[in-house]
Design an enzyme around this catalytic site. Structure first.
Site, PDB file in Angstrom:
ATOM      1  N   GLY A 298       1.009  -1.290  -0.064  1.00 36.28           N
ATOM      2  CA  GLY A 298      -0.033   0.117   0.032  1.00 36.28           C
ATOM      3  C   GLY A 298       0.966   1.355   0.039  1.00 36.28           C
TER       4      GLY A 298
ATOM      5  N   GLY B 113       2.226   1.552   3.605  1.00 33.87           N
ATOM      6  CA  GLY B 113       3.278   0.335   3.951  1.00 33.87           C
ATOM      7  C   GLY B 113       4.513   0.364   3.071  1.00 33.87           C
TER       8      GLY B 113
ATOM      9  N   GLY C 202      -4.090   5.185  12.758  1.00 35.20           N
ATOM     10  CA  GLY C 202      -5.318   5.420  12.595  1.00 35.20           C
ATOM     11  C   GLY C 202      -5.592   6.450  11.638  1.00 35.20           C
ATOM     12  N   SER C 203      -6.386   7.405  11.735  1.00 38.36           N
ATOM     13  CA  SER C 203      -6.589   8.613  11.044  1.00 38.36           C
ATOM     14  C   SER C 203      -7.192   9.722  11.601  1.00 38.36           C
ATOM     15  N   SER C 204      -6.961  10.862  10.919  1.00 38.34           N
ATOM     16  CA  SER C 204      -7.725  12.051  11.660  1.00 38.34           C
ATOM     17  C   SER C 204      -9.276  12.074  11.500  1.00 38.34           C
ATOM     18  N   CYS C 205      -9.991  11.281  10.859  1.00 40.31           N
ATOM     19  CA  CYS C 205     -11.194  11.345  10.977  1.00 40.31           C
ATOM     20  C   CYS C 205     -12.053  10.551  12.238  1.00 40.31           C
TER      21      CYS C 205
ATOM     22  N   TYR D   1     -15.666   3.714   9.397  1.00 39.17           N
ATOM     23  CA  TYR D   1     -14.152   3.490   9.320  1.00 39.17           C
ATOM     24  C   TYR D   1     -13.527   4.209  10.725  1.00 39.17           C
TER      25      TYR D   1
ATOM     26  N   LYS E 287     -11.187   2.637  13.681  1.00 36.22           N
ATOM     27  CA  LYS E 287     -10.242   3.073  14.020  1.00 36.22           C
ATOM     28  C   LYS E 287      -9.930   3.385  15.417  1.00 36.22           C
TER      29      LYS E 287
ATOM     30  N   PRO F  10      -2.271   9.795  11.287  1.00 34.14           N
ATOM     31  CA  PRO F  10      -1.565  10.733  10.343  1.00 34.14           C
ATOM     32  C   PRO F  10      -2.914  11.467   9.683  1.00 34.14           C
ATOM     33  N   THR F  11      -2.560  12.527   9.205  1.00 26.53           N
ATOM     34  CA  THR F  11      -3.582  13.510   8.562  1.00 26.53           C
ATOM     35  C   THR F  11      -3.956  12.875   7.303  1.00 26.53           C
TER      36      THR F  11
ATOM     37  N   LEU G  67      -3.106  11.734   3.752  1.00 25.83           N
ATOM     38  CA  LEU G  67      -1.799  11.396   2.878  1.00 25.83           C
ATOM     39  C   LEU G  67      -1.892  11.164   1.470  1.00 25.83           C
TER      40      LEU G  67
ATOM     41  N   HIS H  32      -8.948   9.104  -2.733  1.00 23.64           N
ATOM     42  CA  HIS H  32      -9.067  10.387  -1.957  1.00 23.64           C
ATOM     43  C   HIS H  32      -8.977  11.488  -3.036  1.00 23.64           C
TER      44      HIS H  32
HETATM   45  N1  LIG Z   1      -4.414   7.311   2.624  1.00 26.52           N
HETATM   46  C1  LIG Z   1      -4.578   8.161   3.538  1.00 26.52           C
HETATM   47  O1  LIG Z   1      -4.825   9.489   3.185  1.00 26.52           O
HETATM   48  C2  LIG Z   1      -4.499   7.808   4.823  1.00 26.52           C
HETATM   49  C3  LIG Z   1      -4.200   6.589   5.285  1.00 26.52           C
HETATM   50  N2  LIG Z   1      -4.262   5.987   6.513  1.00 26.52           N
HETATM   51  C4  LIG Z   1      -4.069   4.835   7.313  1.00 26.52           C
HETATM   52  O2  LIG Z   1      -2.649   4.338   6.796  1.00 26.52           O
HETATM   53  C5  LIG Z   1      -2.848   2.876   6.714  1.00 26.52           C
HETATM   54  C6  LIG Z   1      -2.628   2.558   5.189  1.00 26.52           C
HETATM   55  O3  LIG Z   1      -3.361   3.352   4.311  1.00 26.52           O
HETATM   56  P1  LIG Z   1      -2.829   3.466   2.680  1.00 26.52           P
HETATM   57  O4  LIG Z   1      -1.596   2.953   2.449  1.00 26.52           O
HETATM   58  O5  LIG Z   1      -3.434   4.697   2.202  1.00 26.52           O
HETATM   59  O6  LIG Z   1      -4.015   2.370   1.998  1.00 26.52           O
HETATM   60  P2  LIG Z   1      -3.588   1.412   0.743  1.00 26.52           P
HETATM   61  O7  LIG Z   1      -5.122   1.133   0.226  1.00 26.52           O
HETATM   62  O8  LIG Z   1      -2.611   2.037  -0.299  1.00 26.52           O
HETATM   63  O9  LIG Z   1      -3.033   0.084   1.145  1.00 26.52           O
HETATM   64  C7  LIG Z   1      -3.883  -0.972   2.022  1.00 26.52           C
HETATM   65  C8  LIG Z   1      -3.179  -2.107   2.245  1.00 26.52           C
HETATM   66  O10 LIG Z   1      -3.891  -2.930   3.129  1.00 26.52           O
HETATM   67  C9  LIG Z   1      -3.587  -4.272   2.619  1.00 26.52           C
HETATM   68  N3  LIG Z   1      -5.193  -5.058   2.860  1.00 26.52           N
HETATM   69  C10 LIG Z   1      -6.603  -4.448   2.756  1.00 26.52           C
HETATM   70  N4  LIG Z   1      -7.209  -5.330   3.031  1.00 26.52           N
HETATM   71  C11 LIG Z   1      -6.694  -6.586   3.252  1.00 26.52           C
HETATM   72  C12 LIG Z   1      -6.827  -7.852   3.869  1.00 26.52           C
HETATM   73  N5  LIG Z   1      -8.163  -8.282   3.993  1.00 26.52           N
HETATM   74  N6  LIG Z   1      -5.919  -8.711   3.756  1.00 26.52           N
HETATM   75  C13 LIG Z   1      -4.688  -8.265   3.696  1.00 26.52           C
HETATM   76  N7  LIG Z   1      -4.301  -7.164   3.594  1.00 26.52           N
HETATM   77  C14 LIG Z   1      -5.233  -6.436   3.205  1.00 26.52           C
HETATM   78  C15 LIG Z   1      -3.731  -4.152   0.986  1.00 26.52           C
HETATM   79  O11 LIG Z   1      -2.813  -5.250   0.870  1.00 26.52           O
HETATM   80  P3  LIG Z   1      -2.785  -5.908  -0.626  1.00 26.52           P
HETATM   81  O12 LIG Z   1      -1.900  -4.886  -1.576  1.00 26.52           O
HETATM   82  O13 LIG Z   1      -1.670  -7.143  -0.584  1.00 26.52           O
HETATM   83  O14 LIG Z   1      -3.981  -6.298  -1.262  1.00 26.52           O
HETATM   84  C16 LIG Z   1      -2.827  -2.680   0.823  1.00 26.52           C
HETATM   85  O15 LIG Z   1      -1.717  -3.118   0.777  1.00 26.52           O
HETATM   86  C17 LIG Z   1      -4.489   2.676   6.799  1.00 26.52           C
HETATM   87  O16 LIG Z   1      -4.432   1.884   8.273  1.00 26.52           O
HETATM   88  C18 LIG Z   1      -5.172   3.896   6.639  1.00 26.52           C
HETATM   89  O17 LIG Z   1      -6.092   3.803   7.623  1.00 26.52           O
HETATM   90  C19 LIG Z   1      -4.444   7.197   7.715  1.00 26.52           C
HETATM   91  C20 LIG Z   1      -4.709   8.497   7.358  1.00 26.52           C
HETATM   92  C21 LIG Z   1      -4.772   8.867   5.908  1.00 26.52           C
HETATM   93  C1  LIG Z   2      -7.836  10.564   5.174  1.00 28.28           C
HETATM   94  C2  LIG Z   2      -9.557  10.812   5.337  1.00 28.28           C
HETATM   95  O1  LIG Z   2      -9.910  10.739   3.924  1.00 28.28           O
HETATM   96  C3  LIG Z   2     -11.425  10.668   4.153  1.00 28.28           C
HETATM   97  O2  LIG Z   2     -11.899  11.639   4.367  1.00 28.28           O
HETATM   98  P1  LIG Z   2     -11.763  13.032   3.550  1.00 28.28           P
HETATM   99  O3  LIG Z   2     -10.852  13.816   3.724  1.00 28.28           O
HETATM  100  O4  LIG Z   2     -13.083  13.895   3.706  1.00 28.28           O
HETATM  101  O5  LIG Z   2     -11.845  12.392   2.169  1.00 28.28           O
HETATM  102  P2  LIG Z   2     -11.583  12.946   0.658  1.00 28.28           P
HETATM  103  O6  LIG Z   2     -10.085  12.936   0.141  1.00 28.28           O
HETATM  104  O7  LIG Z   2     -12.442  11.915  -0.138  1.00 28.28           O
HETATM  105  O8  LIG Z   2     -12.466  14.310   0.449  1.00 28.28           O
HETATM  106  C4  LIG Z   2     -11.612  15.498   0.933  1.00 28.28           C
HETATM  107  C5  LIG Z   2     -12.611  16.395   0.347  1.00 28.28           C
HETATM  108  O9  LIG Z   2     -12.469  16.667  -1.100  1.00 28.28           O
HETATM  109  C6  LIG Z   2     -13.798  16.785  -1.727  1.00 28.28           C
HETATM  110  N1  LIG Z   2     -13.335  16.279  -3.077  1.00 28.28           N
HETATM  111  C7  LIG Z   2     -13.403  16.977  -4.254  1.00 28.28           C
HETATM  112  N2  LIG Z   2     -13.143  16.473  -5.397  1.00 28.28           N
HETATM  113  C8  LIG Z   2     -13.056  15.041  -4.866  1.00 28.28           C
HETATM  114  C9  LIG Z   2     -12.681  13.769  -5.639  1.00 28.28           C
HETATM  115  O10 LIG Z   2     -12.820  13.622  -6.958  1.00 28.28           O
HETATM  116  N3  LIG Z   2     -12.521  12.711  -4.992  1.00 28.28           N
HETATM  117  C10 LIG Z   2     -12.638  12.896  -3.531  1.00 28.28           C
HETATM  118  N4  LIG Z   2     -12.385  11.654  -2.955  1.00 28.28           N
HETATM  119  N5  LIG Z   2     -12.882  13.923  -2.958  1.00 28.28           N
HETATM  120  C11 LIG Z   2     -13.115  14.985  -3.665  1.00 28.28           C
HETATM  121  C12 LIG Z   2     -14.629  15.912  -0.825  1.00 28.28           C
HETATM  122  O11 LIG Z   2     -15.892  16.473  -1.371  1.00 28.28           O
HETATM  123  C13 LIG Z   2     -14.118  16.424   0.417  1.00 28.28           C
HETATM  124  O12 LIG Z   2     -14.975  17.655   0.733  1.00 28.28           O
HETATM  125  C14 LIG Z   2     -11.888   9.460   4.753  1.00 28.28           C
HETATM  126  O13 LIG Z   2     -11.438   8.294   4.085  1.00 28.28           O
HETATM  127  C15 LIG Z   2     -11.642   9.692   6.103  1.00 28.28           C
HETATM  128  O14 LIG Z   2     -11.773   8.488   6.761  1.00 28.28           O
HETATM  129  C16 LIG Z   2      -9.960   9.889   6.225  1.00 28.28           C
HETATM  130  O15 LIG Z   2      -9.326   9.196   7.172  1.00 28.28           O
END
Ligand SMILES: NC(=O)C1=CN([C@@H]2O[C@H](COP(=O)(O)OP(=O)(O)OC[C@H]3O[C@@H](n4cnc5c(N)ncnc54)[C@H](OP(=O)(O)O)[C@@H]3O)[C@@H](O)[C@H]2O)C=CC1
Ligand SMILES: C[C@H]1O[C@H](OP(=O)(O)OP(=O)(O)OC[C@H]2O[C@@H](n3cnc4c(=O)[nH]c(N)nc43)[C@H](O)[C@@H]2O)[C@@H](O)[C@@H](O)C1=O
Length: 314
Positions: free
Chosen positions: A14, A17, A107-110, A137, A141, A164-165, A167, A180
Protein backbone atom coordinates in the site's frame (compact mmCIF):
# COMPACT_ATOMS: atom_id res chain seq x y z
CA UNK A 1 14.49 -2.01 16.65
CA UNK A 2 17.82 -3.63 15.83
CA UNK A 3 19.00 -3.98 12.21
CA UNK A 4 18.31 -7.74 12.17
CA UNK A 5 14.98 -7.53 14.02
CA UNK A 6 12.19 -9.47 12.33
CA UNK A 7 9.75 -6.78 11.09
CA UNK A 8 6.28 -7.50 9.72
CA UNK A 9 4.80 -4.71 7.57
CA UNK A 10 1.09 -5.46 7.21
CA UNK A 11 -0.05 -3.77 3.98
CA UNK A 12 3.50 -3.47 2.57
CA UNK A 13 2.22 -2.92 -0.99
CA UNK A 14 0.00 0.00 0.00
CA UNK A 15 0.93 3.66 -0.12
CA UNK A 16 1.86 3.84 3.58
CA UNK A 17 3.23 0.29 3.93
CA UNK A 18 5.53 0.71 0.92
CA UNK A 19 6.76 4.07 2.25
CA UNK A 20 7.57 2.50 5.63
CA UNK A 21 9.34 -0.36 3.81
CA UNK A 22 11.44 2.14 1.80
CA UNK A 23 12.37 4.03 4.99
CA UNK A 24 13.42 0.88 6.86
CA UNK A 25 15.51 -0.32 3.89
CA UNK A 26 17.19 3.12 3.78
CA UNK A 27 17.98 2.78 7.51
CA UNK A 28 19.69 -0.58 6.86
CA UNK A 29 17.05 -3.00 8.15
CA UNK A 30 17.07 -6.32 6.35
CA UNK A 31 14.79 -8.85 8.02
CA UNK A 32 11.24 -8.26 6.73
CA UNK A 33 8.12 -10.39 6.62
CA UNK A 34 5.47 -9.41 4.07
CA UNK A 35 2.32 -11.11 2.70
CA UNK A 36 -0.08 -9.95 0.00
CA UNK A 37 -3.80 -10.09 0.71
CA UNK A 38 -4.38 -12.90 -1.80
CA UNK A 39 -1.97 -15.08 0.21
CA UNK A 40 -2.96 -13.92 3.70
CA UNK A 41 -6.43 -12.41 4.18
CA UNK A 42 -6.00 -10.52 7.44
CA UNK A 43 -9.75 -10.70 8.06
CA UNK A 44 -9.40 -14.48 8.52
CA UNK A 45 -8.71 -15.26 12.17
CA UNK A 46 -7.22 -18.74 11.64
CA UNK A 47 -4.96 -17.65 8.76
CA UNK A 48 -3.58 -14.78 10.89
CA UNK A 49 -3.12 -17.03 13.96
CA UNK A 50 -1.19 -19.59 11.89
CA UNK A 51 0.92 -16.85 10.25
CA UNK A 52 1.96 -15.26 13.56
CA UNK A 53 2.68 -18.68 15.21
CA UNK A 54 4.89 -19.57 12.25
CA UNK A 55 6.71 -16.25 11.73
CA UNK A 56 6.78 -14.71 15.27
CA UNK A 57 7.82 -11.17 14.21
CA UNK A 58 9.62 -8.90 16.70
CA UNK A 59 8.00 -5.67 15.43
CA UNK A 60 4.76 -4.96 13.54
CA UNK A 61 3.69 -1.94 11.46
CA UNK A 62 -0.10 -2.26 11.05
CA UNK A 63 -0.57 -0.43 7.73
CA UNK A 64 -3.13 -2.84 6.26
CA UNK A 65 -6.72 -1.59 6.12
CA UNK A 66 -9.74 -0.98 3.96
CA UNK A 67 -9.05 2.63 2.91
CA UNK A 68 -10.77 5.10 0.64
CA UNK A 69 -12.16 8.58 0.09
CA UNK A 70 -15.42 10.15 1.18
CA UNK A 71 -17.64 8.40 -1.40
CA UNK A 72 -16.05 4.96 -0.83
CA UNK A 73 -16.43 5.36 2.94
CA UNK A 74 -20.10 6.26 2.57
CA UNK A 75 -20.84 3.56 -0.02
CA UNK A 76 -19.12 0.56 1.59
CA UNK A 77 -20.04 1.37 5.21
CA UNK A 78 -20.28 -2.30 6.26
CA UNK A 79 -16.94 -3.25 4.67
CA UNK A 80 -15.13 -0.27 6.19
CA UNK A 81 -16.34 -1.37 9.63
CA UNK A 82 -16.03 -5.16 9.27
CA UNK A 83 -12.74 -5.37 7.34
CA UNK A 84 -10.92 -2.87 9.54
CA UNK A 85 -12.17 -4.36 12.82
CA UNK A 86 -11.22 -7.88 11.67
CA UNK A 87 -7.78 -6.87 10.38
CA UNK A 88 -6.76 -4.94 13.48
CA UNK A 89 -8.31 -7.38 15.99
CA UNK A 90 -6.51 -10.32 14.38
CA UNK A 91 -3.14 -8.57 14.14
CA UNK A 92 -3.19 -6.95 17.59
CA UNK A 93 -4.39 -10.10 19.41
CA UNK A 94 -1.97 -12.46 17.65
CA UNK A 95 0.87 -10.01 18.22
CA UNK A 96 0.13 -10.35 21.93
CA UNK A 97 -0.16 -14.16 21.79
CA UNK A 98 3.23 -14.39 20.02
CA UNK A 99 5.23 -11.90 22.07
CA UNK A 100 5.64 -9.07 19.53
CA UNK A 101 7.95 -6.51 21.19
CA UNK A 102 6.27 -3.42 19.71
CA UNK A 103 3.43 -2.69 17.31
CA UNK A 104 2.39 0.54 15.58
CA UNK A 105 -1.30 0.93 14.76
CA UNK A 106 -2.22 3.51 12.11
CA UNK A 107 -5.45 5.39 12.67
CA UNK A 108 -6.61 8.52 10.89
CA UNK A 109 -7.63 12.14 11.50
CA UNK A 110 -11.28 11.18 10.88
CA UNK A 111 -11.48 9.77 14.43
CA UNK A 112 -12.00 13.28 15.80
CA UNK A 113 -15.45 14.90 16.21
CA UNK A 114 -16.75 16.60 13.06
CA UNK A 115 -16.98 20.04 14.70
CA UNK A 116 -14.04 19.78 17.13
CA UNK A 117 -11.97 22.92 17.75
CA UNK A 118 -9.04 23.34 15.38
CA UNK A 119 -6.28 22.40 15.36
CA UNK A 120 -7.24 18.93 16.58
CA UNK A 121 -5.58 17.92 19.85
CA UNK A 122 -5.28 14.24 20.83
CA UNK A 123 -7.47 14.84 23.89
CA UNK A 124 -10.44 15.83 21.66
CA UNK A 125 -11.04 12.13 20.90
CA UNK A 126 -14.61 11.02 21.76
CA UNK A 127 -15.75 14.51 22.79
CA UNK A 128 -18.43 14.87 20.10
CA UNK A 129 -20.28 13.28 17.17
CA UNK A 130 -18.31 12.03 14.17
CA UNK A 131 -18.66 12.99 10.49
CA UNK A 132 -21.35 10.62 9.21
CA UNK A 133 -19.82 9.74 5.81
CA UNK A 134 -16.84 8.00 7.42
CA UNK A 135 -18.29 7.04 10.81
CA UNK A 136 -17.89 3.25 10.30
CA UNK A 137 -14.20 3.67 9.41
CA UNK A 138 -13.69 6.11 12.30
CA UNK A 139 -15.37 3.75 14.80
CA UNK A 140 -13.09 0.93 13.66
CA UNK A 141 -10.01 3.14 14.04
CA UNK A 142 -11.09 4.32 17.51
CA UNK A 143 -11.54 0.65 18.48
CA UNK A 144 -7.98 -0.02 17.32
CA UNK A 145 -6.59 2.77 19.48
CA UNK A 146 -8.54 1.53 22.50
CA UNK A 147 -7.47 -2.06 21.86
CA UNK A 148 -3.78 -1.08 21.83
CA UNK A 149 -4.25 0.78 25.12
CA UNK A 150 -6.26 -2.10 26.66
CA UNK A 151 -3.53 -4.62 25.75
CA UNK A 152 -0.95 -2.28 27.28
CA UNK A 153 -3.00 -1.98 30.49
CA UNK A 154 -3.81 -5.68 30.94
CA UNK A 155 -0.87 -7.45 29.32
CA UNK A 156 1.89 -4.80 29.27
CA UNK A 157 2.04 -4.73 25.46
CA UNK A 158 4.03 -1.81 23.99
CA UNK A 159 1.56 -1.03 21.20
CA UNK A 160 1.41 2.60 20.02
CA UNK A 161 -1.16 4.47 17.91
CA UNK A 162 -0.28 7.06 15.26
CA UNK A 163 -2.94 9.36 13.74
CA UNK A 164 -1.86 10.59 10.30
CA UNK A 165 -3.63 13.44 8.51
CA UNK A 166 -4.70 13.02 4.85
CA UNK A 167 -1.85 11.34 2.99
CA UNK A 168 -0.69 11.14 -0.62
CA UNK A 169 2.35 9.92 -2.53
CA UNK A 170 3.81 6.93 -4.34
CA UNK A 171 1.58 3.87 -4.89
CA UNK A 172 -1.54 5.89 -4.05
CA UNK A 173 -5.02 4.69 -5.02
CA UNK A 174 -6.18 6.44 -8.23
CA UNK A 175 -9.61 4.80 -8.51
CA UNK A 176 -11.99 7.41 -10.04
CA UNK A 177 -14.67 6.94 -7.35
CA UNK A 178 -12.97 5.27 -4.35
CA UNK A 179 -9.80 7.36 -4.07
CA UNK A 180 -9.03 10.36 -1.88
CA UNK A 181 -9.23 13.88 -3.27
CA UNK A 182 -5.58 14.49 -4.12
CA UNK A 183 -4.95 11.36 -6.26
CA UNK A 184 -8.46 11.67 -7.75
CA UNK A 185 -7.71 15.20 -8.98
CA UNK A 186 -4.25 14.26 -10.31
CA UNK A 187 -5.91 11.62 -12.48
CA UNK A 188 -8.87 13.83 -13.48
CA UNK A 189 -6.74 16.85 -14.47
CA UNK A 190 -4.30 14.60 -16.34
CA UNK A 191 -7.07 12.90 -18.31
CA UNK A 192 -8.74 16.27 -19.01
CA UNK A 193 -5.43 17.62 -20.34
CA UNK A 194 -4.91 14.55 -22.53
CA UNK A 195 -8.48 14.76 -23.88
CA UNK A 196 -8.46 18.58 -24.14
CA UNK A 197 -11.65 18.62 -22.04
CA UNK A 198 -13.16 22.10 -21.49
CA UNK A 199 -13.60 21.66 -17.71
CA UNK A 200 -12.82 19.47 -14.69
CA UNK A 201 -15.45 18.79 -12.04
CA UNK A 202 -14.54 18.94 -8.35
CA UNK A 203 -16.83 17.28 -5.77
CA UNK A 204 -18.59 19.48 -3.20
CA UNK A 205 -18.30 23.23 -2.73
CA UNK A 206 -14.49 23.36 -2.60
CA UNK A 207 -14.67 25.18 0.73
CA UNK A 208 -13.65 22.33 3.12
CA UNK A 209 -10.03 22.57 4.22
CA UNK A 210 -7.61 19.64 4.33
CA UNK A 211 -4.04 19.03 5.43
CA UNK A 212 -1.87 16.80 3.23
CA UNK A 213 1.29 14.95 4.26
CA UNK A 214 3.54 13.16 1.75
CA UNK A 215 3.65 9.42 2.60
CA UNK A 216 7.46 9.28 2.76
CA UNK A 217 7.40 12.05 5.38
CA UNK A 218 4.85 10.01 7.32
CA UNK A 219 7.20 7.02 7.14
CA UNK A 220 9.96 9.14 8.71
CA UNK A 221 7.61 9.99 11.59
CA UNK A 222 6.52 6.35 11.98
CA UNK A 223 10.17 5.26 12.16
CA UNK A 224 10.92 7.94 14.76
CA UNK A 225 7.93 6.90 16.89
CA UNK A 226 8.74 3.18 16.64
CA UNK A 227 12.24 3.91 17.90
CA UNK A 228 11.37 6.46 20.59
CA UNK A 229 7.68 6.57 21.62
CA UNK A 230 6.34 4.11 24.21
CA UNK A 231 3.18 5.75 25.58
CA UNK A 232 -0.54 4.91 25.57
CA UNK A 233 -2.95 7.22 23.77
CA UNK A 234 -2.38 8.61 20.29
CA UNK A 235 0.05 10.85 18.41
CA UNK A 236 -1.03 13.17 15.59
CA UNK A 237 1.19 13.22 12.49
CA UNK A 238 0.73 16.09 10.06
CA UNK A 239 2.16 19.27 8.58
CA UNK A 240 0.18 21.71 10.74
CA UNK A 241 -0.92 23.58 7.58
CA UNK A 242 -4.08 23.19 5.50
CA UNK A 243 -5.72 24.65 2.40
CA UNK A 244 -9.17 24.63 0.82
CA UNK A 245 -10.12 21.93 -1.66
CA UNK A 246 -10.59 24.75 -4.20
CA UNK A 247 -7.00 25.96 -3.67
CA UNK A 248 -5.76 22.37 -3.85
CA UNK A 249 -7.56 21.94 -7.19
CA UNK A 250 -5.91 25.08 -8.62
CA UNK A 251 -2.50 23.90 -7.39
CA UNK A 252 -2.91 20.47 -9.04
CA UNK A 253 -4.21 22.19 -12.21
CA UNK A 254 -1.01 24.30 -12.27
CA UNK A 255 1.36 21.35 -11.66
CA UNK A 256 -0.29 19.26 -14.39
CA UNK A 257 -0.58 22.20 -16.79
CA UNK A 258 -4.31 21.92 -17.46
CA UNK A 259 -5.72 25.14 -18.99
CA UNK A 260 -9.49 24.49 -18.90
CA UNK A 261 -12.12 25.51 -16.34
CA UNK A 262 -12.87 24.13 -12.87
CA UNK A 263 -16.52 23.49 -11.94
CA UNK A 264 -18.00 22.27 -8.64
CA UNK A 265 -20.56 19.45 -8.24
CA UNK A 266 -22.35 20.43 -5.04
CA UNK A 267 -24.47 17.27 -5.17
CA UNK A 268 -21.39 15.49 -3.78
CA UNK A 269 -20.66 15.66 0.01
CA UNK A 270 -18.17 18.09 1.54
CA UNK A 271 -17.63 15.92 4.64
CA UNK A 272 -15.84 17.45 7.62
CA UNK A 273 -15.36 21.21 7.16
CA UNK A 274 -11.79 21.11 8.51
CA UNK A 275 -9.47 18.60 10.24
CA UNK A 276 -6.14 20.30 10.89
CA UNK A 277 -3.94 18.29 13.23
CA UNK A 278 -2.23 19.79 16.25
CA UNK A 279 1.29 18.42 15.76
CA UNK A 280 2.80 19.84 18.96
CA UNK A 281 3.63 16.40 20.41
CA UNK A 282 5.82 15.41 17.47
CA UNK A 283 7.29 18.84 16.78
CA UNK A 284 8.39 19.06 20.44
CA UNK A 285 10.23 15.78 19.81
CA UNK A 286 12.00 17.46 16.89
CA UNK A 287 10.16 15.86 13.95
CA UNK A 288 8.95 18.05 11.07
CA UNK A 289 7.76 17.19 7.55
CA UNK A 290 9.93 18.42 4.67
CA UNK A 291 8.15 17.71 1.36
CA UNK A 292 6.14 20.78 0.35
CA UNK A 293 2.70 20.19 -1.16
CA UNK A 294 3.77 21.38 -4.61
CA UNK A 295 6.89 19.11 -4.55
CA UNK A 296 4.82 16.19 -3.31
CA UNK A 297 2.13 16.61 -5.96
CA UNK A 298 4.86 16.67 -8.60
CA UNK A 299 6.40 13.42 -7.23
CA UNK A 300 2.97 11.76 -7.04
CA UNK A 301 2.06 12.86 -10.59
CA UNK A 302 5.31 11.43 -11.98
CA UNK A 303 4.65 8.19 -10.08
CA UNK A 304 1.13 8.05 -11.54
CA UNK A 305 2.51 8.58 -15.06
CA UNK A 306 5.22 5.94 -14.52
CA UNK A 307 2.54 3.31 -14.01
CA UNK A 308 1.29 3.79 -17.59
CA UNK A 309 -2.12 2.39 -18.43
CA UNK A 310 -2.18 0.22 -15.28
CA UNK A 311 -2.78 2.52 -12.35
CA UNK A 312 -3.25 1.22 -8.84
CA UNK A 313 -7.00 1.13 -8.33
CA UNK A 314 -8.46 -0.40 -5.19
N1 LIG B 1 -4.39 7.29 2.60
C1 LIG B 1 -4.65 8.19 3.51
O1 LIG B 1 -4.96 9.36 3.22
C2 LIG B 1 -4.58 7.81 4.97
C3 LIG B 1 -4.32 6.50 5.37
N2 LIG B 1 -4.26 6.22 6.73
C4 LIG B 1 -4.04 4.85 7.21
O2 LIG B 1 -2.82 4.31 6.72
C5 LIG B 1 -2.95 2.91 6.54
C6 LIG B 1 -2.58 2.54 5.12
O3 LIG B 1 -3.36 3.31 4.24
P1 LIG B 1 -2.94 3.36 2.69
O4 LIG B 1 -1.54 2.92 2.53
O5 LIG B 1 -3.37 4.69 2.17
O6 LIG B 1 -3.91 2.23 2.06
P2 LIG B 1 -3.71 1.38 0.73
O7 LIG B 1 -5.08 1.07 0.24
O8 LIG B 1 -2.72 2.02 -0.16
O9 LIG B 1 -3.06 0.02 1.30
C7 LIG B 1 -3.80 -0.79 2.14
C8 LIG B 1 -3.14 -2.13 2.23
O10 LIG B 1 -3.92 -2.94 3.10
C9 LIG B 1 -3.89 -4.25 2.58
N3 LIG B 1 -5.15 -4.93 2.87
C10 LIG B 1 -6.41 -4.42 2.76
N4 LIG B 1 -7.30 -5.38 3.08
C11 LIG B 1 -6.60 -6.50 3.38
C12 LIG B 1 -6.94 -7.81 3.78
N5 LIG B 1 -8.21 -8.18 3.93
N6 LIG B 1 -5.94 -8.69 4.01
C13 LIG B 1 -4.65 -8.32 3.86
N7 LIG B 1 -4.24 -7.10 3.50
C14 LIG B 1 -5.22 -6.20 3.25
C15 LIG B 1 -3.68 -4.17 1.08
O11 LIG B 1 -2.84 -5.27 0.72
P3 LIG B 1 -2.66 -5.82 -0.79
O12 LIG B 1 -1.95 -4.74 -1.54
O13 LIG B 1 -1.82 -7.06 -0.58
O14 LIG B 1 -4.05 -6.11 -1.30
C16 LIG B 1 -2.99 -2.82 0.89
O15 LIG B 1 -1.63 -2.97 0.61
C17 LIG B 1 -4.40 2.56 6.90
O16 LIG B 1 -4.46 2.11 8.24
C18 LIG B 1 -5.12 3.89 6.76
O17 LIG B 1 -6.25 3.93 7.61
C19 LIG B 1 -4.43 7.20 7.68
C20 LIG B 1 -4.68 8.49 7.30
C21 LIG B 1 -4.76 8.89 5.93
C1 LIG C 1 -7.99 10.52 5.19
C2 LIG C 1 -9.46 10.78 5.30
O1 LIG C 1 -10.02 10.67 4.01
C3 LIG C 1 -11.42 10.64 3.97
O2 LIG C 1 -11.96 11.83 4.43
P1 LIG C 1 -11.86 13.15 3.53
O3 LIG C 1 -10.62 13.84 3.86
O4 LIG C 1 -13.15 13.92 3.63
O5 LIG C 1 -11.77 12.47 2.12
P2 LIG C 1 -11.57 12.86 0.63
O6 LIG C 1 -10.11 13.01 0.37
O7 LIG C 1 -12.32 11.82 -0.14
O8 LIG C 1 -12.36 14.26 0.45
C4 LIG C 1 -11.83 15.44 0.91
C5 LIG C 1 -12.65 16.59 0.32
O9 LIG C 1 -12.35 16.68 -1.08
C6 LIG C 1 -13.56 16.79 -1.81
N1 LIG C 1 -13.36 16.31 -3.20
C7 LIG C 1 -13.43 17.10 -4.30
N2 LIG C 1 -13.23 16.37 -5.42
C8 LIG C 1 -13.02 15.08 -4.99
C9 LIG C 1 -12.77 13.87 -5.69
O10 LIG C 1 -12.72 13.81 -6.93
N3 LIG C 1 -12.56 12.75 -4.92
C10 LIG C 1 -12.62 12.79 -3.56
N4 LIG C 1 -12.39 11.66 -2.86
N5 LIG C 1 -12.90 13.93 -2.85
C11 LIG C 1 -13.08 15.06 -3.58
C12 LIG C 1 -14.53 15.97 -1.00
O11 LIG C 1 -15.87 16.31 -1.38
C13 LIG C 1 -14.18 16.39 0.41
O12 LIG C 1 -14.77 17.63 0.72
C14 LIG C 1 -11.95 9.48 4.75
O13 LIG C 1 -11.37 8.30 4.33
C15 LIG C 1 -11.56 9.67 6.16
O14 LIG C 1 -11.95 8.51 6.89
C16 LIG C 1 -10.08 9.84 6.26
O15 LIG C 1 -9.44 9.22 7.07
Amino acid sequence: MEKDSKIYIAGHRGMVGSAIHRKLLKEGFTNFITRTSDVLDLRNQQQVADFFAQEKPDYVFLAAAKVGGIIANNTYRAEFLYDNLQIQNNIIHNSYLNGVKKLMFLGSSCIYPKMAAQPLKEEYLLTGPLEDTNEPYAIAKIAGIKMCDAYRAQYGCNYISAMPTNLYGLNDNYHPQNSHVLPALIRRFHEAKEQDAPSVTIWGTGSPKREFLFADDLAEACFYLMQNYNEPGLVNIGTGEDLSIKDLAYLIKEVIGYTGEIVFDTSKPDGTPRKLMDVTKLSKAGWKYHTTLKEGITFAYHDYLSKGVFVTER
